[in-house]
Design a protein around this motif. Structure first.
Motif: not given
Length: 140
Positions: A70-77, A83-92, A118-125
């Protein structure tokens, strides 16, 4: 179920059974008779859910693997805000569920994390393609 009962009262006896079957199918249960426990309707295409994994070490490995993905997927945003939203949400979410001990709940949360990945990766793409499209740039 009340609407089905009212409709069934107006129909001949053959129609009443059909209405009960339709109402049971609509409500997600079948075979309700004489106070028996409802039987869930299952599709033959959907395999039954596997039992929860009771091995804590395997669950921990899976959780950490999904966390890193998930953290790696955030970097693809495409934008730093996303990116920060996905990282923060994942950590929380991981911190919030750190103390879970029930194997079923842990398995549910891991399946949810897998869906979120899966959602993060599809949205990033999708968003990367959209932001790189020259036609989209004309609308900003």
């Amino acid at each position: 179920m009340l609407a089905a009962s009212v409709a069934a009262a107006r129909l001949p006896s053959v129609g009443r059974a059909a209405v009960r079957l339709r109402a049971a199918a609509f409500s997600g249960v079948a075979g309700q008779s004489d106070g028996a426990a409802p039987t869930p309707i299952t599709s033959s295409a959907d395999p039954p859910a596997p039992p929860p994994n009771t091995d804590p070490a395997a669950a921990r490995r899976r959780a950490l693997s999904l966390y890193r993905k998930l953290l790696r997927g955030a970097e693809k945003m495409p934008t730093p805000n996303r990116q920060n939203y996905v990282k923060r949400k994942t950590r929380d979410e991981y911190r919030k569920h750190r103390s879970l001990t029930d194997a079923g709940e842990i398995d549910f949360q891991l399946r949810l994390a897998d869906t979120n990945l899966d959602t993060v990766l599809v949205q990033a793409e999708h968003l990367s393609r959209l932001f790189n499209d020259p036609e989209y740039q004309n609308y900003n």
